[in-house]
Scaffold this motif. Sequence first.
Motif, PDB file in Angstrom:
ATOM      1  N   MET A  71      -0.121  10.677  -2.060  1.00  0.00           N
ATOM      2  CA  MET A  71       0.552  10.310  -0.814  1.00  0.00           C
ATOM      3  C   MET A  71      -0.530   9.870   0.162  1.00  0.00           C
ATOM      4  O   MET A  71      -1.482  10.612   0.413  1.00  0.00           O
ATOM      5  CB  MET A  71       1.322  11.512  -0.244  1.00  0.00           C
ATOM      6  N   HIS A  72      -0.373   8.670   0.690  1.00  0.00           N
ATOM      7  CA  HIS A  72      -1.353   8.112   1.624  1.00  0.00           C
ATOM      8  C   HIS A  72      -0.683   7.633   2.899  1.00  0.00           C
ATOM      9  O   HIS A  72       0.497   7.305   2.908  1.00  0.00           O
ATOM     10  CB  HIS A  72      -2.027   6.881   0.994  1.00  0.00           C
ATOM     11  N   SER A  73      -1.483   7.553   3.914  1.00  0.00           N
ATOM     12  CA  SER A  73      -1.023   6.955   5.150  1.00  0.00           C
ATOM     13  C   SER A  73      -2.086   5.963   5.602  1.00  0.00           C
ATOM     14  O   SER A  73      -3.278   6.270   5.568  1.00  0.00           O
ATOM     15  CB  SER A  73      -0.812   8.081   6.164  1.00  0.00           C
ATOM     16  N   LYS A  83      -7.603   1.909   7.375  1.00  0.00           N
ATOM     17  CA  LYS A  83      -8.087   2.989   6.517  1.00  0.00           C
ATOM     18  C   LYS A  83      -6.903   3.703   5.901  1.00  0.00           C
ATOM     19  O   LYS A  83      -5.842   3.783   6.524  1.00  0.00           O
ATOM     20  CB  LYS A  83      -8.883   4.003   7.348  1.00  0.00           C
ATOM     21  N   MET A  84      -7.093   4.257   4.701  1.00  0.00           N
ATOM     22  CA  MET A  84      -6.052   5.055   4.082  1.00  0.00           C
ATOM     23  C   MET A  84      -6.492   6.510   4.073  1.00  0.00           C
ATOM     24  O   MET A  84      -7.639   6.809   3.769  1.00  0.00           O
ATOM     25  CB  MET A  84      -5.823   4.604   2.645  1.00  0.00           C
ATOM     26  N   ASN A  85      -5.585   7.369   4.438  1.00  0.00           N
ATOM     27  CA  ASN A  85      -5.887   8.793   4.433  1.00  0.00           C
ATOM     28  C   ASN A  85      -4.890   9.550   3.566  1.00  0.00           C
ATOM     29  O   ASN A  85      -3.711   9.212   3.570  1.00  0.00           O
ATOM     30  CB  ASN A  85      -5.810   9.353   5.857  1.00  0.00           C
ATOM     31  N   ILE A 105       2.917   4.799   5.595  1.00  0.00           N
ATOM     32  CA  ILE A 105       2.939   5.767   4.498  1.00  0.00           C
ATOM     33  C   ILE A 105       3.251   5.034   3.202  1.00  0.00           C
ATOM     34  O   ILE A 105       4.047   4.100   3.189  1.00  0.00           O
ATOM     35  CB  ILE A 105       3.989   6.861   4.791  1.00  0.00           C
ATOM     36  N   HIS A 106       2.587   5.414   2.127  1.00  0.00           N
ATOM     37  CA  HIS A 106       2.882   4.826   0.816  1.00  0.00           C
ATOM     38  C   HIS A 106       2.460   5.778  -0.274  1.00  0.00           C
ATOM     39  O   HIS A 106       1.725   6.735  -0.015  1.00  0.00           O
ATOM     40  CB  HIS A 106       2.156   3.482   0.659  1.00  0.00           C
ATOM     41  N   LEU A 107       2.937   5.512  -1.479  1.00  0.00           N
ATOM     42  CA  LEU A 107       2.449   6.259  -2.626  1.00  0.00           C
ATOM     43  C   LEU A 107       1.387   5.402  -3.278  1.00  0.00           C
ATOM     44  O   LEU A 107       1.604   4.221  -3.536  1.00  0.00           O
ATOM     45  CB  LEU A 107       3.569   6.544  -3.634  1.00  0.00           C
ATOM     46  N   MET A 108       0.219   5.977  -3.488  1.00  0.00           N
ATOM     47  CA  MET A 108      -0.876   5.265  -4.137  1.00  0.00           C
ATOM     48  C   MET A 108      -0.809   5.648  -5.612  1.00  0.00           C
ATOM     49  O   MET A 108      -0.826   6.830  -5.948  1.00  0.00           O
ATOM     50  CB  MET A 108      -2.188   5.759  -3.523  1.00  0.00           C
ATOM     51  N   LEU A 109      -0.700   4.650  -6.460  1.00  0.00           N
ATOM     52  CA  LEU A 109      -0.519   4.909  -7.885  1.00  0.00           C
ATOM     53  C   LEU A 109      -1.764   4.510  -8.661  1.00  0.00           C
ATOM     54  O   LEU A 109      -2.248   3.389  -8.520  1.00  0.00           O
ATOM     55  CB  LEU A 109       0.688   4.113  -8.396  1.00  0.00           C
TER      56      LEU A 109
HETATM   57 CU   LIG Z   1      -3.324   4.199  -0.419  1.00  0.00          CU
END
Ligand SMILES: [Cu+2]
Length: 144
Positions: A71-73, A83-85, A105-109
């Motif tokens: 899970m990233h934001s 930036k992604m956190n 917000i996104h799911l990083m796969l």
């Molecule tokens: Cu990400």
Amino acid sequence: MSKMQLCLTLLLIALCPNIVACDSLELLDGWVKKPIPGTKYTAAYFSIKNNSHETQSINKFSSDQFKKVMMHSSSTNSEGITKMNPVSSLMLLPSQILEAKPGGIHLMLSVRKSERFNADQLISFSASCGKNSSWQFSLPMKSP
Ligand SMILES: [Cu+2]
């Protein structure tokens, strides 16, 4: 809400701290970005609605079709640098719609080397909201 009602509500919340579960989560929309061949990561976006009267929190996502789901934001600072956190959990208030979209917000796969994908393929996900509570949903894969 009267003071008495408020008091009862607060008492119930205090007595039932484990009531949080993946109950009544509804997928409204979503998609997975088809990974560009050779890339290690792609992302998934969605909107999820909490149809319950309880706050729900998702603390993990997984998918058999990907090595890892994070899970990233994303946030952009004053200099225009994005930036992604990592995010440890996603909280949904009663009736809230949570939108995971590009730039937020996104799911990083994390893509497995051996995995091949087709456009419109359905990707299955499992979201977990606690020890014994999980929720399954699928998202179509789309070319960006
Ligand atoms: Cu990400």
